[in-house]
Motif scaffolding. Sequence first.
Motif, PDB file in Angstrom:
ATOM      1  N   LEU A  62       0.832  -1.203   0.000  1.00 34.67           N
ATOM      2  CA  LEU A  62       0.000   0.000   0.000  1.00 34.67           C
ATOM      3  C   LEU A  62       0.869   1.256   0.000  1.00 34.67           C
ATOM      4  N   LEU A  63       1.960   1.212   0.770  1.00 32.00           N
ATOM      5  CA  LEU A  63       2.870   2.354   0.794  1.00 32.00           C
ATOM      6  C   LEU A  63       3.488   2.588  -0.580  1.00 32.00           C
ATOM      7  N   ARG A  64       3.917   1.531  -1.241  1.00 33.55           N
ATOM      8  CA  ARG A  64       4.527   1.676  -2.567  1.00 33.55           C
ATOM      9  C   ARG A  64       3.515   2.236  -3.563  1.00 33.55           C
ATOM     10  N   ARG A  65       2.300   1.714  -3.546  1.00 40.04           N
ATOM     11  CA  ARG A  65       1.309   2.230  -4.494  1.00 40.04           C
ATOM     12  C   ARG A  65       0.964   3.690  -4.194  1.00 40.04           C
ATOM     13  N   HIS A  66       0.970   4.052  -2.918  1.00 42.79           N
ATOM     14  CA  HIS A  66       0.701   5.449  -2.583  1.00 42.79           C
ATOM     15  C   HIS A  66       1.832   6.347  -3.085  1.00 42.79           C
ATOM     16  N   LEU A  67       3.062   5.876  -2.931  1.00 43.03           N
ATOM     17  CA  LEU A  67       4.194   6.649  -3.451  1.00 43.03           C
ATOM     18  C   LEU A  67       4.155   6.713  -4.978  1.00 43.03           C
TER      19      LEU A  67
END
Length: 432
Positions: free
Chosen positions: A180-185
Amino acid sequence: MSGHALQSLRHRFLARTWHAFLARISFPLLDPVVPAPPPLQVDPGGAGRGSSIPRPDREAIRTVLSRYAAVLEIPMTFHTALNRYSPPAGADAVHLHTFALPTPPMLFGAWARVGLIDLPLAHGIPLHPDAQRALAPGTQLGRGSPILDGDGHTVGEYLGANLYCLFDLLSQDPAWIPLLLRRHLDLGLPYLLPRLAAERGVPADRVMEGMRHLRDETEALVGACRANLRQASREAYVRACQERVAEEIRFLHAEVAFLEDGVEEMARRTTADTRRLREGYRRLRTLQGRTDEGQSGGGELERLQALPGVHQAGVQDGRISLTTAPILVEYEGHRYRLGRFQVDLNFNGEVRIRNLTNRLGAYDHPHIHQGRPCLGEVREGIAKLLGEFQFVAAAEVLMDFLHTVNPADWRLPVLRWPEAVGETDRGIPATT
């Protein structure tokens, strides 16, 4: 000091003062202001410092930020907030703020400026059932520009070099937090990178190429995670099916055993009912024969009256009632006068015998208490005779019973009754 430097210094002072004021009003009026936890900072070289994130999420987030900082050649920080207010930081790095806003969502701990909304999905990934919440989008003073995911949900905001995550990232399943963090970034960094890359002197095409490479990595990791989850789901499904089959087998074993017992019981009942049926046919033939005898003039009542020792026989209240002559019994060379008896034979097999002349308290006879005879082994035979309406045979057995005393099981010794001197009964000597 140049005018530009003075203006920049004044701007930073005003910004710090403003955010200090916002931090003050974001807490209840009488509570002290709690400083924000130190952010996690990652440099392009991989060095990291500061941490406000609990393990094991801290290492997963540090790994993601280190990867992005190294590829994009830009420092990154990760901020958490106590009251969902995280002031925007300067343009020296990419600052990621989780489950927070650049303006206080609540004033003085009582007035909610920004509420919470339900968010079942973020970036196409289902959120944990207990953490499907997000800060509502809005246009309050100090808000950043909204960031929408592929489903049209507002999942973040950007303001300067700050990227805000509006959903509760750290409460998700540990396997999904880094993804989720990677997709948000991947979704938010393109809004921030052009300015940051220019300020740090990193070529824009290299930054964009790095972003494409990171997005490809993200999708590969998401695909692998979903494949692992599908495999785990298949294994869980197989286990559940196996457990269900095993449970069904156990149930069927128990049911088969129960049915076998039932079949055996039915067989026993069939055998017993067959015997009862044969007995019923036999009794039916017997009773039909007796009916024919009665219709042809046979007198059962006359035969009862003709029995030795019977003084009178009749039908009273649906039962055969016999009155005996005086009953005398012998015991150890002495004769005792027990008296006259009334013998009641009920059609349901019940027998009652009452002493009409010499009753001693509750005792009608040495073997009769309150009209209930202790018939012993002959009880079943008498019941069978009465069931077949053989009243004469039953009366003969009971007359013998009245002339019999047995000291081994009498209720009251015969010695309590008066001796008979010079008296005779029906001429049958008593037995002991």
